[in-house]
Design a protein around this motif. Sequence first.
Motif, PDB file in Angstrom:
ATOM      1  N   SER A  36      21.422  22.204  70.755  1.00  0.00           N
ATOM      2  CA  SER A  36      22.757  22.706  71.084  1.00  0.00           C
ATOM      3  C   SER A  36      23.684  22.522  69.893  1.00  0.00           C
ATOM      4  CB  SER A  36      23.317  21.965  72.305  1.00  0.00           C
ATOM      5  OG  SER A  36      23.784  20.675  71.938  1.00  0.00           O
ATOM      6  N   ASN A  37      24.951  22.859  70.098  1.00  0.00           N
ATOM      7  CA  ASN A  37      25.949  22.677  69.050  1.00  0.00           C
ATOM      8  C   ASN A  37      26.634  21.311  69.161  1.00  0.00           C
ATOM      9  OD1 ASN A  37      27.347  23.249  71.394  1.00  0.00           O
ATOM     10  ND2 ASN A  37      28.793  24.654  70.441  1.00  0.00           N
ATOM     11  N   ALA A  38      25.960  20.348  69.759  1.00  0.00           N
ATOM     12  CA  ALA A  38      26.522  19.005  69.964  1.00  0.00           C
ATOM     13  C   ALA A  38      26.376  18.173  68.696  1.00  0.00           C
ATOM     14  CB  ALA A  38      25.843  18.318  71.146  1.00  0.00           C
ATOM     15  N   LYS A  39      27.146  18.535  67.696  1.00  0.00           N
ATOM     16  CA  LYS A  39      27.190  17.782  66.451  1.00  0.00           C
ATOM     17  C   LYS A  39      28.382  16.833  66.519  1.00  0.00           C
ATOM     18  CE  LYS A  39      23.898  20.495  64.857  1.00  0.00           C
ATOM     19  NZ  LYS A  39      23.044  20.763  65.974  1.00  0.00           N
ATOM     20  N   PRO A  40      28.421  15.779  65.694  1.00  0.00           N
ATOM     21  CA  PRO A  40      29.511  14.799  65.797  1.00  0.00           C
ATOM     22  C   PRO A  40      30.910  15.422  65.839  1.00  0.00           C
ATOM     23  CG  PRO A  40      27.850  13.985  64.308  1.00  0.00           C
ATOM     24  CD  PRO A  40      27.435  15.386  64.667  1.00  0.00           C
ATOM     25  N   GLY A  41      31.208  16.317  64.928  1.00  0.00           N
ATOM     26  CA  GLY A  41      32.544  16.913  64.908  1.00  0.00           C
ATOM     27  C   GLY A  41      32.876  17.675  66.175  1.00  0.00           C
ATOM     28  N   SER A  42      31.902  18.414  66.708  1.00  0.00           N
ATOM     29  CA  SER A  42      32.155  19.197  67.920  1.00  0.00           C
ATOM     30  C   SER A  42      32.307  18.295  69.148  1.00  0.00           C
ATOM     31  CB  SER A  42      31.065  20.236  68.140  1.00  0.00           C
ATOM     32  OG  SER A  42      29.808  19.636  68.300  1.00  0.00           O
ATOM     33  N   ILE A  43      31.624  17.158  69.146  1.00  0.00           N
ATOM     34  CA  ILE A  43      31.740  16.217  70.269  1.00  0.00           C
ATOM     35  C   ILE A  43      33.145  15.625  70.303  1.00  0.00           C
ATOM     36  CG2 ILE A  43      30.958  13.992  71.172  1.00  0.00           C
ATOM     37  CD1 ILE A  43      28.144  14.789  69.984  1.00  0.00           C
ATOM     38  N   TYR A  44      33.615  15.123  69.165  1.00  0.00           N
ATOM     39  CA  TYR A  44      34.946  14.513  69.120  1.00  0.00           C
ATOM     40  C   TYR A  44      36.035  15.553  69.374  1.00  0.00           C
ATOM     41  CZ  TYR A  44      32.458  10.473  67.358  1.00  0.00           C
ATOM     42  OH  TYR A  44      31.593   9.418  67.234  1.00  0.00           O
ATOM     43  N   HIS A  45      35.841  16.757  68.854  1.00  0.00           N
ATOM     44  CA  HIS A  45      36.801  17.833  69.114  1.00  0.00           C
ATOM     45  C   HIS A  45      36.830  18.157  70.615  1.00  0.00           C
ATOM     46  CE1 HIS A  45      39.155  21.450  68.496  1.00  0.00           C
ATOM     47  NE2 HIS A  45      38.269  22.111  69.211  1.00  0.00           N
ATOM     48  N   ALA A  46      35.660  18.244  71.228  1.00  0.00           N
ATOM     49  CA  ALA A  46      35.590  18.549  72.659  1.00  0.00           C
ATOM     50  C   ALA A  46      36.274  17.463  73.480  1.00  0.00           C
ATOM     51  CB  ALA A  46      34.133  18.709  73.097  1.00  0.00           C
ATOM     52  N   LEU A  47      36.076  16.198  73.119  1.00  0.00           N
ATOM     53  CA  LEU A  47      36.739  15.107  73.845  1.00  0.00           C
ATOM     54  C   LEU A  47      38.260  15.277  73.791  1.00  0.00           C
ATOM     55  CD1 LEU A  47      34.501  12.144  72.670  1.00  0.00           C
ATOM     56  CD2 LEU A  47      34.818  12.853  75.057  1.00  0.00           C
ATOM     57  N   ARG A  48      38.794  15.552  72.609  1.00  0.00           N
ATOM     58  CA  ARG A  48      40.248  15.713  72.469  1.00  0.00           C
ATOM     59  C   ARG A  48      40.743  16.933  73.245  1.00  0.00           C
ATOM     60  NH1 ARG A  48      38.716  14.116  67.299  1.00  0.00           N
ATOM     61  NH2 ARG A  48      38.724  16.278  66.556  1.00  0.00           N
ATOM     62  N   GLN A  49      40.008  18.038  73.146  1.00  0.00           N
ATOM     63  CA  GLN A  49      40.418  19.267  73.844  1.00  0.00           C
ATOM     64  C   GLN A  49      40.354  19.095  75.356  1.00  0.00           C
ATOM     65  OE1 GLN A  49      42.047  20.741  71.131  1.00  0.00           O
ATOM     66  NE2 GLN A  49      41.672  22.434  72.513  1.00  0.00           N
ATOM     67  N   LEU A  50      39.288  18.479  75.832  1.00  0.00           N
ATOM     68  CA  LEU A  50      39.153  18.269  77.278  1.00  0.00           C
ATOM     69  C   LEU A  50      40.258  17.346  77.796  1.00  0.00           C
ATOM     70  CD1 LEU A  50      35.267  17.963  77.392  1.00  0.00           C
ATOM     71  CD2 LEU A  50      36.633  19.820  78.394  1.00  0.00           C
ATOM     72  N   ALA A  51      40.682  16.391  76.981  1.00  0.00           N
ATOM     73  CA  ALA A  51      41.795  15.513  77.355  1.00  0.00           C
ATOM     74  C   ALA A  51      43.103  16.312  77.392  1.00  0.00           C
ATOM     75  CB  ALA A  51      41.898  14.339  76.391  1.00  0.00           C
ATOM     76  N   LYS A  52      43.315  17.175  76.395  1.00  0.00           N
ATOM     77  CA  LYS A  52      44.530  18.010  76.369  1.00  0.00           C
ATOM     78  C   LYS A  52      44.588  18.922  77.586  1.00  0.00           C
ATOM     79  CE  LYS A  52      45.297  18.299  71.390  1.00  0.00           C
ATOM     80  NZ  LYS A  52      45.217  19.181  70.208  1.00  0.00           N
ATOM     81  N   GLN A  53      43.423  19.363  78.049  1.00  0.00           N
ATOM     82  CA  GLN A  53      43.354  20.266  79.202  1.00  0.00           C
ATOM     83  C   GLN A  53      43.424  19.522  80.535  1.00  0.00           C
ATOM     84  OE1 GLN A  53      39.702  22.371  78.425  1.00  0.00           O
ATOM     85  NE2 GLN A  53      40.545  23.393  76.631  1.00  0.00           N
ATOM     86  N   GLY A  54      43.520  18.199  80.486  1.00  0.00           N
ATOM     87  CA  GLY A  54      43.624  17.412  81.707  1.00  0.00           C
ATOM     88  C   GLY A  54      42.300  17.165  82.404  1.00  0.00           C
ATOM     89  N   LEU A  55      41.185  17.439  81.716  1.00  0.00           N
ATOM     90  CA  LEU A  55      39.867  17.249  82.319  1.00  0.00           C
ATOM     91  C   LEU A  55      39.327  15.847  82.050  1.00  0.00           C
ATOM     92  CD1 LEU A  55      38.359  20.741  81.436  1.00  0.00           C
ATOM     93  CD2 LEU A  55      39.583  20.038  83.511  1.00  0.00           C
ATOM     94  N   LEU A  56      39.867  15.205  81.019  1.00  0.00           N
ATOM     95  CA  LEU A  56      39.550  13.810  80.714  1.00  0.00           C
ATOM     96  C   LEU A  56      40.863  13.061  80.566  1.00  0.00           C
ATOM     97  CD1 LEU A  56      36.767  14.167  77.963  1.00  0.00           C
ATOM     98  CD2 LEU A  56      36.442  13.623  80.392  1.00  0.00           C
ATOM     99  N   HIS A  57      40.848  11.786  80.929  1.00  0.00           N
ATOM    100  CA  HIS A  57      42.016  10.925  80.746  1.00  0.00           C
ATOM    101  C   HIS A  57      41.725   9.985  79.584  1.00  0.00           C
ATOM    102  CE1 HIS A  57      45.552   8.611  81.722  1.00  0.00           C
ATOM    103  NE2 HIS A  57      44.830   7.520  81.649  1.00  0.00           N
ATOM    104  N   GLU A  58      42.668   9.880  78.658  1.00  0.00           N
ATOM    105  CA  GLU A  58      42.497   9.018  77.488  1.00  0.00           C
ATOM    106  C   GLU A  58      43.012   7.614  77.790  1.00  0.00           C
ATOM    107  OE1 GLU A  58      43.014  11.897  73.631  1.00  0.00           O
ATOM    108  OE2 GLU A  58      44.840  11.094  74.541  1.00  0.00           O
ATOM    109  N   HIS A  59      42.224   6.629  77.373  1.00  0.00           N
ATOM    110  CA  HIS A  59      42.623   5.218  77.443  1.00  0.00           C
ATOM    111  C   HIS A  59      42.489   4.662  76.034  1.00  0.00           C
ATOM    112  CE1 HIS A  59      42.318   4.970  81.875  1.00  0.00           C
ATOM    113  NE2 HIS A  59      41.237   5.738  81.745  1.00  0.00           N
ATOM    114  N   GLU A  60      43.591   4.182  75.457  1.00  0.00           N
ATOM    115  CA  GLU A  60      43.484   3.548  74.153  1.00  0.00           C
ATOM    116  C   GLU A  60      43.094   2.095  74.378  1.00  0.00           C
ATOM    117  OE1 GLU A  60      46.472   2.728  70.588  1.00  0.00           O
ATOM    118  OE2 GLU A  60      46.087   4.862  70.938  1.00  0.00           O
ATOM    119  N   THR A  61      42.093   1.636  73.643  1.00  0.00           N
ATOM    120  CA  THR A  61      41.589   0.279  73.823  1.00  0.00           C
ATOM    121  C   THR A  61      41.843  -0.546  72.573  1.00  0.00           C
ATOM    122  OG1 THR A  61      39.408   0.909  73.035  1.00  0.00           O
ATOM    123  CG2 THR A  61      39.793   1.088  75.408  1.00  0.00           C
TER     124      THR A  61
END
Length: 196
Positions: A36-61
Motif C-alpha cells: 500500500s501507500n502506507a509510508k512514514p510520511g503518509s501515515i503521519y500526514h493521515a493522522l494529522r488530517q484525520l484529527a483535523k476532520q474530527g475522526l481522531l482526537h489528539e492527546h499531547e503527552t
Amino acid sequence: MSAIRLLVLGAVRLHGRAHGYQVRGDLEYWGAHEWSNAKPGSIYHALRQLAKQGLLHEHETAPSTAGGPPRTEYEITEAGNEEYFRLLREALTSYDQRTDVKSAAIGFVVDLPRAEAVTLLRERIRRIERWRSTVVQHYDPAGGPQQVGHIGEIMNLWVHTADAEAEWTHGLIDRIESGAYTFAGEGEPFADVLPD
C-alpha cells in the motif's frame, strides 16, 4: 477510496490510543508498506488530517523518551468509528477496489460480526459476477482472446481476475462459516496482530 485512511483508523482503533510511531510500527509489521501507500510520511500526514476532520482526537503527552518534542497520541472518535466501519464495509463489497484497499479490508474483517462479514462478502461476489457479465457482453471467453486482437488479452485478464476473485471469496466465506477466526463479539482477537 484511500487504503491509508482505513489502515490508520483501524490501527489506532486496535490500540485504543496510539502515537504515530506505534501506528507506523503496526503497519510495517503487517507489511502494509509493501502493498500500500502506507509510508512514514503518509501515515503521519493521515493522522494529522484525520484529527483535523474530527475522526481522531489528539492527546499531547510527555516528551519522547528518545528526546525531542512531545509525542501526540491519537484516539478514534465516534465519527472516526463510523467512518472506519463505512470504509471497511465499502471495501469488502466493492469489486473495483485496488489491491491495497482490499488487503486492508481483509485485515480488519474480524472487526465485524461473523454474519455481517459473510453477507458483505456475498455482496462482493454478486458485484464481481455483475461486472464480469458486462465484460462478456463484448467478449466470449470460450472463443479466446485472439477474437478481438491483442486487446482481447485485456478482456481475458479481466475475466480471469474476476473468476479468481470470486473463487477466492467463496473460499473465504466457506472458512468463515466453518468457524475460522475470531470475529467481533466472539472473544479475544488474534493476538499476533500487534508487534511486541
